[in-house]
Each structure stands twice: as C-alpha cells, then as structure tokens.
Motif scaffolding. Structure first.
Motif, short mmCIF file in Angstrom:
data_model
loop_
_atom_site.label_atom_id
_atom_site.label_comp_id
_atom_site.label_asym_id
_atom_site.label_seq_id
_atom_site.Cartn_x
_atom_site.Cartn_y
_atom_site.Cartn_z
N VAL A 56 14.74 -38.88 2.87
CA VAL A 56 15.19 -39.58 1.78
C VAL A 56 16.13 -38.88 0.78
CG1 VAL A 56 14.52 -41.08 -0.21
CG2 VAL A 56 13.35 -41.51 2.13
N ALA A 57 15.79 -37.97 0.46
CA ALA A 57 16.46 -37.11 -0.51
C ALA A 57 17.88 -36.62 0.15
CB ALA A 57 15.49 -35.67 -0.84
N THR A 58 17.71 -36.25 1.42
CA THR A 58 19.02 -35.81 2.13
C THR A 58 19.90 -37.21 2.04
OG1 THR A 58 17.89 -34.16 3.35
CG2 THR A 58 20.09 -34.97 4.32
N VAL A 59 19.29 -38.30 2.69
CA VAL A 59 20.48 -39.48 2.64
C VAL A 59 21.04 -39.81 0.97
CG1 VAL A 59 20.13 -41.89 2.96
CG2 VAL A 59 19.18 -40.32 4.68
N PHE A 60 19.99 -39.73 0.18
CA PHE A 60 20.54 -39.97 -1.12
C PHE A 60 21.52 -39.13 -1.47
CE2 PHE A 60 20.36 -39.62 -5.69
CZ PHE A 60 20.35 -41.04 -6.07
N VAL A 61 21.44 -37.72 -1.42
CA VAL A 61 22.43 -36.80 -1.59
C VAL A 61 23.87 -36.96 -1.11
CG1 VAL A 61 23.05 -34.27 -1.80
CG2 VAL A 61 20.72 -35.20 -2.82
N ILE A 62 23.62 -37.01 0.41
CA ILE A 62 24.82 -37.28 1.16
C ILE A 62 25.63 -38.28 0.63
CG2 ILE A 62 25.76 -37.89 3.27
CD1 ILE A 62 23.65 -35.80 4.43
N LEU A 63 24.80 -39.65 0.52
CA LEU A 63 25.61 -40.90 0.16
C LEU A 63 26.22 -40.58 -1.17
CD1 LEU A 63 23.30 -43.51 1.79
CD2 LEU A 63 25.71 -42.85 2.32
N ALA A 64 25.38 -40.33 -2.01
CA ALA A 64 25.82 -39.92 -3.73
C ALA A 64 27.03 -39.23 -3.52
CB ALA A 64 24.77 -39.37 -4.52
N VAL A 65 27.25 -38.12 -2.84
CA VAL A 65 28.17 -37.28 -3.00
C VAL A 65 29.52 -37.92 -2.14
CG1 VAL A 65 29.58 -35.10 -1.88
CG2 VAL A 65 27.20 -35.03 -3.00
N ALA A 66 29.35 -38.87 -1.09
CA ALA A 66 30.46 -39.48 -0.50
C ALA A 66 30.97 -40.65 -1.42
CB ALA A 66 29.73 -39.84 0.86
N PHE A 67 29.96 -41.25 -1.78
CA PHE A 67 30.76 -42.62 -2.64
C PHE A 67 30.73 -42.41 -4.07
CE2 PHE A 67 28.85 -44.23 1.70
CZ PHE A 67 29.94 -44.78 2.09
N ARG A 68 30.15 -41.35 -4.47
CA ARG A 68 30.34 -41.02 -5.88
C ARG A 68 29.56 -42.18 -6.87
NH1 ARG A 68 36.55 -38.81 -6.05
NH2 ARG A 68 35.98 -36.55 -5.00
N SER A 69 28.34 -42.45 -6.52
CA SER A 69 27.78 -43.59 -6.84
C SER A 69 26.17 -43.32 -6.78
CB SER A 69 28.29 -45.01 -6.28
OG SER A 69 27.25 -46.07 -6.84
#
Length: 112
Positions: free
Chosen positions: A51-64
């Motif tokens: 869950v943490a990995t998915v959150f970080v990757i998506l947060a960095v990719a979409f800047r949201s």
C-alpha cells in the motif's frame, strides 16, 4: 487441524524442561504449519509495504494526494468485493442452485 501438533510441541517442551533433553518435531505436517505461520505472520507487513509503495509511486507520478488515496480505496473495495463473493459462492454455496459443477460449495477457500 493443527492443534495436535501444537499440543505435541507443548508436551515435548514440558518433557524437555523436566529432563533437560531437547525434543524437536520436524518435517511432514510441522513444516507446513511453520510455513503457514511464517507467511501469515508477515502478511500485514507485506500488505502495508504494498500500500505504501502504491501510494508513493502514484503520488510522485500524478503529483497529487487524492489520486493515490482514491486508488488505494478502490483497490481495497474491489478486493473486499471479490473475496466476499468468492466466500459466498465457494464456501457458502450460494449458487449451487445453478447445478454448475464449478459453483458447488466446498466449505472453504484455499488461497495458494
């Protein structure tokens, strides 16, 4: 079940403590029980890391922050729905009335 193995290990420990001899139960069923305990014991850490990995990757990719939260909630809801439906079909046999062989309840789910 595995209660007999746990009782045998407890009894072996008590005998070992009383006599000073180390008694170990290994191989066979004990290997499977130990493996299952290890896997299920590390499951919360693995799920949290995912869950943490998915959150970080998506947060960095979409800047949201909203998109990763929405994705995690959506994935969690989907997994809950699929697991619940699988339990209803294969554990409780809710679709046995269809007479399809694949929809017969077997009393449990096996996740391997």
């Amino acid at each position: 079940g595995t209660q007999w193995l746990r009782d045998a290990r407890r009894l072996a420990q008590e005998i070992g403590d009383a006599t000073g001899i180390d008694i170990h139960l290994a191989m066979g069923a004990s290997f499977g029980v130990d493996l299952a305990d290890t896997i299920y014991g590390s499951l919360p850490v693995a799920a949290g890391a995912m869950v943490a990995t998915v959150f970080v990757i998506l947060a960095v990719a979409f800047r949201s922050l909203a998109i990763p939260l929405k994705a995690i909630v959506t994935i969690g809801m989907t997994l809950s729905f699929v697991y619940g439906l699988s339990a209803l079909v294969y554990q409780d046999g809710i679709l046995e009335w269809t007479t399809f062989y694949g929809f017969k309840g077997n009393g449990g789910l096996c996740w391997i």
